[in-house]
Scaffold this motif. Structure first.
Motif, PDB file in Angstrom:
ATOM      1  N   PRO A  51      47.860  37.195  39.066  1.00 38.09           N
ATOM      2  CA  PRO A  51      46.126  37.468  38.636  1.00 38.09           C
ATOM      3  C   PRO A  51      45.125  37.592  39.796  1.00 38.09           C
ATOM      4  N   THR A  52      44.237  37.986  39.598  1.00 36.63           N
ATOM      5  CA  THR A  52      43.117  38.001  40.715  1.00 36.63           C
ATOM      6  C   THR A  52      42.340  36.893  40.498  1.00 36.63           C
ATOM      7  N   PRO A  53      41.279  36.471  41.507  1.00 39.09           N
ATOM      8  CA  PRO A  53      40.514  35.319  41.298  1.00 39.09           C
ATOM      9  C   PRO A  53      39.900  35.426  39.898  1.00 39.09           C
ATOM     10  N   THR A  54      39.659  36.439  39.252  1.00 34.27           N
ATOM     11  CA  THR A  54      38.878  36.576  38.031  1.00 34.27           C
ATOM     12  C   THR A  54      39.885  36.801  36.896  1.00 34.27           C
ATOM     13  N   GLY A  55      41.099  36.722  37.192  1.00 33.46           N
ATOM     14  CA  GLY A  55      42.020  36.772  36.088  1.00 33.46           C
ATOM     15  C   GLY A  55      42.673  38.038  35.620  1.00 33.46           C
ATOM     16  N   THR A  56      42.233  38.758  36.509  1.00 36.31           N
ATOM     17  CA  THR A  56      42.640  40.547  36.180  1.00 36.31           C
ATOM     18  C   THR A  56      43.923  40.657  36.537  1.00 36.31           C
ATOM     19  N   PRO A  57      45.035  41.087  35.709  1.00 36.48           N
ATOM     20  CA  PRO A  57      46.390  41.257  36.314  1.00 36.48           C
ATOM     21  C   PRO A  57      46.324  42.618  36.968  1.00 36.48           C
ATOM     22  N   VAL A  58      47.290  42.767  38.256  1.00 28.95           N
ATOM     23  CA  VAL A  58      47.560  43.866  38.619  1.00 28.95           C
ATOM     24  C   VAL A  58      48.176  44.766  37.922  1.00 28.95           C
ATOM     25  N   PRO A  59      47.931  46.131  37.898  1.00 26.60           N
ATOM     26  CA  PRO A  59      48.481  47.027  36.789  1.00 26.60           C
ATOM     27  C   PRO A  59      50.141  47.091  37.428  1.00 26.60           C
ATOM     28  N   ALA A  60      51.024  47.380  36.536  1.00 27.54           N
ATOM     29  CA  ALA A  60      52.418  47.215  36.577  1.00 27.54           C
ATOM     30  C   ALA A  60      52.748  48.632  37.387  1.00 27.54           C
ATOM     31  N   ASP A  61      51.941  49.843  37.281  1.00 22.52           N
ATOM     32  CA  ASP A  61      52.476  51.185  37.804  1.00 22.52           C
ATOM     33  C   ASP A  61      52.268  51.106  39.143  1.00 22.52           C
ATOM     34  N   PHE A  71      41.311  46.120  43.350  1.00 19.95           N
ATOM     35  CA  PHE A  71      40.689  46.241  44.522  1.00 19.95           C
ATOM     36  C   PHE A  71      39.197  45.680  44.688  1.00 19.95           C
ATOM     37  N   THR A  72      38.336  46.987  43.726  1.00 19.67           N
ATOM     38  CA  THR A  72      37.026  46.891  43.670  1.00 19.67           C
ATOM     39  C   THR A  72      36.374  45.622  43.258  1.00 19.67           C
ATOM     40  N   SER A  73      37.093  44.652  42.192  1.00 13.95           N
ATOM     41  CA  SER A  73      36.621  43.569  41.850  1.00 13.95           C
ATOM     42  C   SER A  73      36.700  42.520  42.568  1.00 13.95           C
ATOM     43  N   VAL A  78      34.021  38.720  46.805  1.00 10.39           N
ATOM     44  CA  VAL A  78      33.756  38.183  47.898  1.00 10.39           C
ATOM     45  C   VAL A  78      32.386  38.256  48.110  1.00 10.39           C
ATOM     46  N   TRP A  79      31.872  39.731  48.115  1.00 13.23           N
ATOM     47  CA  TRP A  79      30.486  40.163  48.743  1.00 13.23           C
ATOM     48  C   TRP A  79      29.418  39.155  47.944  1.00 13.23           C
ATOM     49  N   ARG A  80      29.734  39.063  46.555  1.00 14.46           N
ATOM     50  CA  ARG A  80      28.862  38.386  45.519  1.00 14.46           C
ATOM     51  C   ARG A  80      28.467  36.923  46.264  1.00 14.46           C
ATOM     52  N   ARG A  81      29.760  36.315  46.377  1.00 14.17           N
ATOM     53  CA  ARG A  81      29.832  35.041  46.834  1.00 14.17           C
ATOM     54  C   ARG A  81      29.015  34.440  48.076  1.00 14.17           C
ATOM     55  N   SER A  82      29.344  35.668  49.195  1.00 15.44           N
ATOM     56  CA  SER A  82      28.902  35.308  50.406  1.00 15.44           C
ATOM     57  C   SER A  82      28.163  36.303  51.322  1.00 15.44           C
ATOM     58  N   GLU A  83      28.101  37.443  50.953  1.00 16.66           N
ATOM     59  CA  GLU A  83      27.869  38.574  51.574  1.00 16.66           C
ATOM     60  C   GLU A  83      28.208  38.643  52.816  1.00 16.66           C
ATOM     61  N   SER A  84      29.800  38.363  52.908  1.00 16.60           N
ATOM     62  CA  SER A  84      30.335  38.159  54.232  1.00 16.60           C
ATOM     63  C   SER A  84      30.683  39.558  54.730  1.00 16.60           C
ATOM     64  N   VAL A  85      30.605  39.651  56.215  1.00 16.64           N
ATOM     65  CA  VAL A  85      31.162  40.815  56.900  1.00 16.64           C
ATOM     66  C   VAL A  85      32.447  40.371  57.800  1.00 16.64           C
ATOM     67  N   LYS A  86      33.188  39.556  57.188  1.00 17.49           N
ATOM     68  CA  LYS A  86      34.061  39.031  57.879  1.00 17.49           C
ATOM     69  C   LYS A  86      35.413  39.488  57.168  1.00 17.49           C
ATOM     70  N   GLY A  87      36.107  40.288  57.932  1.00 11.97           N
ATOM     71  CA  GLY A  87      37.389  40.906  57.487  1.00 11.97           C
ATOM     72  C   GLY A  87      38.276  39.841  56.791  1.00 11.97           C
ATOM     73  N   ARG A  88      38.554  38.886  57.503  1.00 10.10           N
ATOM     74  CA  ARG A  88      39.625  37.899  57.047  1.00 10.10           C
ATOM     75  C   ARG A  88      39.078  37.280  55.522  1.00 10.10           C
ATOM     76  N   ASP A  89      37.837  37.430  55.150  1.00 11.28           N
ATOM     77  CA  ASP A  89      37.624  36.878  53.760  1.00 11.28           C
ATOM     78  C   ASP A  89      37.940  37.943  52.712  1.00 11.28           C
ATOM     79  N   TYR A  90      38.124  39.318  53.175  1.00 11.33           N
ATOM     80  CA  TYR A  90      38.502  40.158  52.263  1.00 11.33           C
ATOM     81  C   TYR A  90      40.101  40.276  52.156  1.00 11.33           C
ATOM     82  N   VAL A  91      40.504  40.194  53.212  1.00  8.36           N
ATOM     83  CA  VAL A  91      42.227  40.333  53.568  1.00  8.36           C
ATOM     84  C   VAL A  91      42.494  39.236  52.650  1.00  8.36           C
TER      85      VAL A  91
END
Length: 165
Positions: A51-61, A71-73, A78-91
């Motif tokens: 699951p993603t943090p929002t509970g959306t499963p990663v597609p099986a294919d 990926f977009t979600s 991350v952007w909505r929570r913090s407007e972070s420009v820190k790569g580690r947050d996204y990774v």
């Protein structure tokens, strides 16, 4: 006295300058390099679906197109929570969503003179394609695209930050 250049001389000057202009434009363009005719060696790109943090499963294919919404979600959250420009947050958020860290690249959080980056890019290699995200105050909003992978097996052009955490 003003010197006039012949049309032939002007054409030769334009032809001579064309490669420099083309290289300059390509270096600024947001597009990745064109696909190679050689197949890229596949690399593991997605770990076991979860699951993603929002509970959306990663597609099986596991195709890049199928994984773009996840990926977009993750990026948007991350952007909505913090407007972070820190790569580690996204990774870290992408890893938590099931993407493989060893298939990722991320640009530096700071400029070469130690100032905060105006934007960062991060990517995940999926077979011969890449999920590429960009965030930061200099872009209109978080952006995610599926782009062709580079022939060298990478997604981002230029120097990237080691993901060593």
């Amino acid at each position: 006295m003003r010197r006039h250049q012949s049309p032939r001389g002007t054409r030769l000057l334009l032809i001579a300058l064309a490669p420099a202009v083309a290289v300059s434009l390509v270096a600024c363009a947001p597009e990745a390099a064109p696909r190679s005719s050689e197949p890229a060696s596949p690399s593991p790109s997605v770990s076991s679906p979860g699951p993603t943090p929002t509970g959306t499963p990663v597609p099986a294919d596991g195709s890049a197109g199928a994984l773009l919404p996840t990926f977009t979600s993750v990026m948007d959250e991350v952007w909505r929570r913090s407007e972070s420009v820190k790569g580690r947050d996204y990774v870290d958020a992408l890893v938590a969503a099931g993407f493989a860290k060893d298939a990722m690249q991320v640009t530096f959080d700071e400029t070469s003179v130690g100032l905060p980056a105006d934007s960062i890019q991060f990517s995940v290699r999926i077979d011969d394609e890449c999920l590429v995200g960009q965030v930061g105050p200099s872009v209109p909003g978080p952006t995610a695209l599926v782009m062709p992978g580079l022939p060298e097996g990478e997604c981002l052009v230029g120097e990237t930050r080691p993901i060593d955490w």
